[in-house]
Scaffold this motif. Structure first.
Motif, short mmCIF file in Angstrom:
data_model
loop_
_atom_site.label_atom_id
_atom_site.label_comp_id
_atom_site.label_asym_id
_atom_site.label_seq_id
_atom_site.Cartn_x
_atom_site.Cartn_y
_atom_site.Cartn_z
N PHE A 95 5.38 8.35 -7.11
CA PHE A 95 5.04 7.62 -5.88
C PHE A 95 4.82 8.62 -4.75
CE2 PHE A 95 9.18 7.63 -3.56
CZ PHE A 95 10.04 8.03 -4.57
N ALA A 96 4.30 8.10 -3.61
CA ALA A 96 3.87 8.99 -2.52
C ALA A 96 5.03 9.44 -1.65
CB ALA A 96 2.84 8.26 -1.65
N ASP A 97 4.95 10.68 -1.23
CA ASP A 97 5.98 11.26 -0.34
C ASP A 97 5.74 10.82 1.11
OD1 ASP A 97 4.78 13.16 -2.40
OD2 ASP A 97 6.75 14.04 -2.08
N PRO A 98 6.80 10.77 1.89
CA PRO A 98 6.60 10.51 3.33
C PRO A 98 6.16 11.81 4.01
CG PRO A 98 8.94 10.75 2.86
CD PRO A 98 8.22 10.93 1.56
N TYR A 99 4.92 12.19 3.72
CA TYR A 99 4.38 13.48 4.16
C TYR A 99 3.49 13.16 5.36
CZ TYR A 99 1.85 17.92 3.29
OH TYR A 99 1.29 19.16 3.38
N LEU A 100 4.12 13.08 6.52
CA LEU A 100 3.47 12.47 7.69
C LEU A 100 2.23 13.25 8.14
CD1 LEU A 100 6.47 11.17 9.80
CD2 LEU A 100 5.56 10.40 7.63
N TYR A 101 2.29 14.58 8.04
CA TYR A 101 1.15 15.38 8.50
C TYR A 101 -0.13 15.01 7.76
CZ TYR A 101 -1.63 19.50 9.72
OH TYR A 101 -2.62 20.33 10.17
N ARG A 102 0.02 14.56 6.51
CA ARG A 102 -1.18 14.24 5.72
C ARG A 102 -1.29 12.74 5.42
NH1 ARG A 102 -4.32 17.96 5.49
NH2 ARG A 102 -3.58 20.10 5.68
N SER A 103 -0.60 11.92 6.20
CA SER A 103 -0.63 10.48 5.90
C SER A 103 -1.93 9.83 6.37
CB SER A 103 0.55 9.76 6.56
OG SER A 103 0.29 9.64 7.93
N GLY A 104 -2.59 10.45 7.35
CA GLY A 104 -3.81 9.85 7.91
C GLY A 104 -3.48 8.72 8.87
N LEU A 105 -2.21 8.46 9.10
CA LEU A 105 -1.81 7.36 10.00
C LEU A 105 -1.01 7.94 11.17
CD1 LEU A 105 -0.57 4.93 7.22
CD2 LEU A 105 -2.67 4.68 8.54
N LYS A 106 -1.03 7.19 12.27
CA LYS A 106 -0.23 7.62 13.43
C LYS A 106 0.96 6.68 13.56
CE LYS A 106 -2.97 10.42 16.47
NZ LYS A 106 -4.38 10.37 16.06
N PHE A 107 2.14 7.20 13.40
CA PHE A 107 3.35 6.37 13.53
C PHE A 107 3.98 6.63 14.89
CE2 PHE A 107 2.95 7.41 8.96
CZ PHE A 107 2.76 6.12 8.47
N LYS A 108 4.49 5.56 15.52
CA LYS A 108 5.09 5.73 16.84
C LYS A 108 6.47 6.38 16.74
CE LYS A 108 2.83 1.86 19.12
NZ LYS A 108 2.74 0.84 18.06
#
Ligand SMILES: Cc1ncc(COP(=O)(O)O)c(C=O)c1O
Length: 443
Positions: free
Chosen positions: A170-183
């Protein structure tokens, strides 16, 4: 003691040794000795050991108290079959349980990290009677058949010929490469956990024995979970009767400033896998720590797993000596304090060099992610495909200048010995800075 000359060391190595994970004919650097945070080649050249070898030599080398403890044990009793009790094995297990979360009860010792994860897989399947094991793509858990199939990074591909059944990624919480902007980190955690829950349902929740993660992803670029992720993962596991296994082979024993990285998020796994820092590379040792519930399960059942060298007496003596060292010199506190400087130095590098997309760090566990373009975050080399050896050259430039480390994909991992001083850290960063300027100039 071997009396080979430098030339013989290199020639015999090339002729008779098969190196792991490398293409056949490499030109190895011959290392003669090591002391503290440095190692030396046969010409007396000094290298900062900025990856602690393979992120294992946590306290560095040349400490008389470790050598003395090993020598003493060697004379008394170097080894005993696993069924016997020995003083080093009994003491080390008790002390590890003392450092682990308070739901933990027992230790099963192995020879390293891969076989610790084999044991974890075996235990999870036996205890739950379920077969599937979930793990993440950006992970490394070892290279034996089970641990290799558990791993997510491309090193698993040749172990999947054919793949061992029952491993789901399953996918990692790899925020830099998520393509999404989380607040907030909580929002990011909720997003990744929602995707995971969907996958759990699709795979049949009652068929899943365990979810295994590296608490902080190591070799694949020091990916740190957003706050709330681990707690949410624990809750998901509880909801579906799935065991939570945290692989702390790299993150454990002080690397992040605590005995185990799970402490940062106050999470209690069912199994923790450990190795590396327990003996700081002086002698190989690993193991799994199991919860009270799992230990109770085995009270009237055979533990169907074993190794000739499980609980190796000499290795356990080295483990005790390392724990003594961590305590005597307050190493975990030192990591917490120096970790702040380390973070600042990494952030300064990021400000200065356009080739850096992101820096990630916790304690003395850090990575620099290199990009071609900061705006669109295009990695310096494509995932799994550094065909031109761009990263290899960067590691070569660093090593030529006395800064030895490694990394995977487009990351430079930096995991210095935990005994490093601020001055030494700053000096090593001057080398890093000079090489990153070269990378900038070539973009
Ligand atoms: C997180 C993690 N798990 C497991 C392993 C495998 O350990 P070993 O190489 O001791 O078998 C490693 C090795 O780097 C690791 O980083």
């Amino acid at each position: 003691m071997s009396k080979l000359t430098k030339q013989q060391v290199v020639e015999y190595d090339k002729t008779y040794n098969q190196h792991p994970w490398l293409i056949g004919n490499i030109d190895p650097l011959a290392v003669e000795r090591a002391e503290g945070i440095y190692f030396y080649d046969y010409d007396g050249k000094r290298y900062y050991d900025m990856s602690c070898q393979l992120s294992c030599a946590n306290i560095g080398f040349g400490h008389p108290e470790i050598s003395e403890a090993i020598k003493k044990q060697l004379d008394i009793l170097p080894y005993n079959a696993p069924a016997y009790a020995t003083a080093p094995k009994s003491e080390l297990a008790k002390r590890i349980i003392g450092l682990a979360p308070d739901n933990m009860a027992k230790v099963f010792f192995t020879c390293g990290g891969s076989d610790a994860n084999e044991a974890a897989i075996n235990i999870a399947r036996t205890v739950t009677g379920r077969s599937k094991i979930f793990s993440r793509y950006r992970s490394y858990h070892g290279s034996t058949l089970g641990a290799g199939n558990l791993s997510g990074d491309p090193r698993r591909f040749d172990l999947e010929l054919p793949a061992a059944p029952g491993f789901v990624k399953f996918a990692d919480p790899y925020l830099y490469r998520s393509g999404l902007k989380f607040k907030t980190p909580a929002e990011a955690s909720a997003h990744y956990l929602r995707l995971l829950e969907e996958q759990i349902v699709y795979e049949g929740a009652d068929r899943i024995a365990a979810i295994e993660i590296e608490t902080v992803t190591g070799a694949n670029g020091v990916i740190i979970p957003p706050d709330g992720y681990l707690q949410g993962l624990r809750a998901l596991c509880d909801k579906y009767g799935i065991l939570l296994i945290c692989d702390e082979v790299m993150a454990g024993f002080g690397r992040t400033g605590t005995a185990f990285a799970v402490e940062h998020w106050d999470v209690k796994p069912d199994i923790i896998a450990f190795a590396k820092g327990i003996t700081s590379g002086y002698i190989q040792l690993g193991g799994v720590i199991i919860s009270k519930q799992i230990a109770d399960f085995y009270k009237d059942k055979v533990f169907q797993y074993g190794l000739t060298y499980s609980g190796h007496t000499l290795a356990c003596a080295a483990g005790i000596a390392c724990l003594d060292f961590y305590e005597k010199y307050s190493i975990f506190d030192h990591v917490k304090t120096l970790g702040k400087v380390f973070g600042k130095l990494l952030e300064e590098q990021k400000k200065k060099h356009v080739c850096i997309g992101e820096v990630r760090y916790i304690g003395l566990f850090g990575a620099i992610e290199l990009v071609k373009n900061r705006e669109n975050r295009e990695p310096l080399v494509p995932y799994g495909g550094d065909k031109k050896g761009v990263m290899k050259r960067i590691f070569g430039l660093l090593r030529e200048r006395g800064f030895a480390t490694y990394g995977r994909e487009n990351n430079i991992n930096i995991c210095p010995p935990l005994i490093i001083t601020e001055q030494e850290l700053r000096s090593a960063f001057e080398i890093l800075d000079s090489v990153l300027s070269i990378v900038d100039s070539e973009l």
